[in-house]
Design a protein around this motif. Sequence first.
Motif, PDB file in Angstrom:
ATOM      1  N   GLY A   1       0.821  -1.216   0.000  1.00  0.00           N
ATOM      2  CA  GLY A   1       0.000   0.000   0.000  1.00  0.00           C
ATOM      3  C   GLY A   1       0.854   1.264   0.000  1.00  0.00           C
TER       4      GLY A   1
ATOM      5  N   GLN B   1      -2.709  -3.050  -1.174  1.00  0.00           N
ATOM      6  CA  GLN B   1      -2.904  -4.280  -0.373  1.00  0.00           C
ATOM      7  C   GLN B   1      -3.663  -5.318  -1.205  1.00  0.00           C
ATOM      8  OE1 GLN B   1      -1.060  -2.839   1.433  1.00  0.00           O
ATOM      9  NE2 GLN B   1      -1.828  -1.707   3.200  1.00  0.00           N
TER      10      GLN B   1
ATOM     11  N   PHE C   1      -4.593   2.910   6.227  1.00  0.00           N
ATOM     12  CA  PHE C   1      -5.573   2.021   5.560  1.00  0.00           C
ATOM     13  C   PHE C   1      -6.645   2.758   4.767  1.00  0.00           C
ATOM     14  CE2 PHE C   1      -6.676   2.503  10.057  1.00  0.00           C
ATOM     15  CZ  PHE C   1      -7.978   2.956  10.013  1.00  0.00           C
ATOM     16  N   ASP C   2      -7.134   3.911   5.247  1.00  0.00           N
ATOM     17  CA  ASP C   2      -8.327   4.493   4.608  1.00  0.00           C
ATOM     18  C   ASP C   2      -7.949   5.426   3.457  1.00  0.00           C
ATOM     19  OD1 ASP C   2     -11.057   4.704   4.334  1.00  0.00           O
ATOM     20  OD2 ASP C   2     -11.238   6.390   5.725  1.00  0.00           O
TER      21      ASP C   2
ATOM     22  N   ALA D   1     -10.309  -5.249   2.742  1.00  0.00           N
ATOM     23  CA  ALA D   1     -11.082  -4.654   1.640  1.00  0.00           C
ATOM     24  C   ALA D   1     -10.379  -4.902   0.306  1.00  0.00           C
ATOM     25  CB  ALA D   1     -11.264  -3.153   1.878  1.00  0.00           C
ATOM     26  N   GLY D   2      -9.067  -4.683   0.274  1.00  0.00           N
ATOM     27  CA  GLY D   2      -8.309  -4.863  -0.966  1.00  0.00           C
ATOM     28  C   GLY D   2      -8.313  -6.311  -1.414  1.00  0.00           C
TER      29      GLY D   2
ATOM     30  N   GLY E   1      -7.983  -2.055   5.468  1.00  0.00           N
ATOM     31  CA  GLY E   1      -7.385  -1.839   4.149  1.00  0.00           C
ATOM     32  C   GLY E   1      -6.984  -3.153   3.498  1.00  0.00           C
TER      33      GLY E   1
ATOM     34  N   THR F   1     -12.909   2.096   3.906  1.00  0.00           N
ATOM     35  CA  THR F   1     -12.767   0.695   4.332  1.00  0.00           C
ATOM     36  C   THR F   1     -14.010   0.177   5.050  1.00  0.00           C
ATOM     37  OG1 THR F   1     -11.596   1.303   6.376  1.00  0.00           O
ATOM     38  CG2 THR F   1     -10.251   0.759   4.453  1.00  0.00           C
TER      39      THR F   1
ATOM     40  N   ILE G   1      -5.365   0.870  -0.247  1.00  0.00           N
ATOM     41  CA  ILE G   1      -6.239  -0.312  -0.354  1.00  0.00           C
ATOM     42  C   ILE G   1      -5.929  -1.086  -1.642  1.00  0.00           C
ATOM     43  CG2 ILE G   1      -8.636  -1.105  -0.562  1.00  0.00           C
ATOM     44  CD1 ILE G   1      -9.418   1.523   0.972  1.00  0.00           C
TER      45      ILE G   1
ATOM     46  N   CYS H   1     -15.695  -3.147   3.655  1.00  0.00           N
ATOM     47  CA  CYS H   1     -15.743  -4.351   4.498  1.00  0.00           C
ATOM     48  C   CYS H   1     -17.192  -4.788   4.705  1.00  0.00           C
ATOM     49  CB  CYS H   1     -15.038  -4.103   5.838  1.00  0.00           C
ATOM     50  SG  CYS H   1     -13.240  -4.051   5.673  1.00  0.00           S
TER      51      CYS H   1
END
Length: 326
Positions: free
Chosen positions: A56, A157, A148-149, A185-186, A182, A244, A154, A248
Amino acid sequence: MDSVTFQHILVARDRIAGKIAATPVAASVTLSERLDVPVYLKLEHRQTTGSFKLRGASNAIAWLDAEDRKRGVVAASTGNHGRALSFAARLEGMRAVICMSRLVPANKVEEIRRLGAEIRIVGNSQDDAQVEVERLAAEEGLVMVPPFDHPAVIAGQGTLGLEIASAVADVETVLVPLSGGGLAAGIAAAVKGTRPHAKVIGISMQRGAAMKASLDAGRPVQVEEMPTLADSLGGGIGLDNRLTFSMCRDLLDDVVLLSEAEIAAGITHAYSQEREIVEGAGAVGIAALLAGKVRPRGPVVLVLSGRNIDMGLHRDIVCGKEELAA
Ligand SMILES: *Cc1c(COP(=O)(O)O)cnc(C)c1O
């Protein structure tokens, strides 16, 4: 943008090729026997810097224009994101500033400094460090790269999910460590882009599972942070979460929570049966299978997400000496 698509992840794969390691997928003989389905381990703890976060961070940096590159990047992270961002920035000859509170142990500070970052020690909490990040962004034009967001994070990842789908073409279930989401979701976007009926299950610890509490509440909520062996899974998802949480909610088939003793059993199994050193967050997939909390019906892939554990703590766990909080 309110979601990261399969297409974004394919672009990310091209952008970070050569900057990250494509990690191996290995069959686990012991877990396959025990579960009576093929079990595979995605050995992402062997990624450069010791976790998937390099994917990421590298992709976020790949999107910066020449002006941003001159100014550099900034984040507040004492853990795997800080390590990854420092390494990825240095590879591009860019400046990275990592902000931390005074409470962060000296060895953690040194590890990130050694990877090439400038360290700013400010205040007494992660929140204080984040205020400094925002100040540096506003006053010096450094680019914030959150852990992550962020769409490029994302998508980066998610490249891990592409590698899983191509290594195990008949995969039916993927178990993914879950914190800010992250990674999950990815991976879910990537795996479901090729195998729409495959299930993706997020795994967190019982002690402070912010995404699980948020999914149950139907909106991002705060939970109390508690010490856990899966320390890389601690922290909130952000009350102003943009990407995310909804990804998710839409893409994960289930979320499973584990006790500290179950996580310790995962670390121990990884070491003594698979011969792999993983941190608590990286062991939760194995732990969920051993605890019987996930019962896959077909080929299952577990993501071993990181290996950055204090080696003294690791030794105590695998020797059964670690006192576990309830
Ligand atoms: C960050 C991290 C996770 C969780 O990733 P999220 O994208 O925050 O859900 C899992 N395992 C390790 C080793 C990590 O560093």
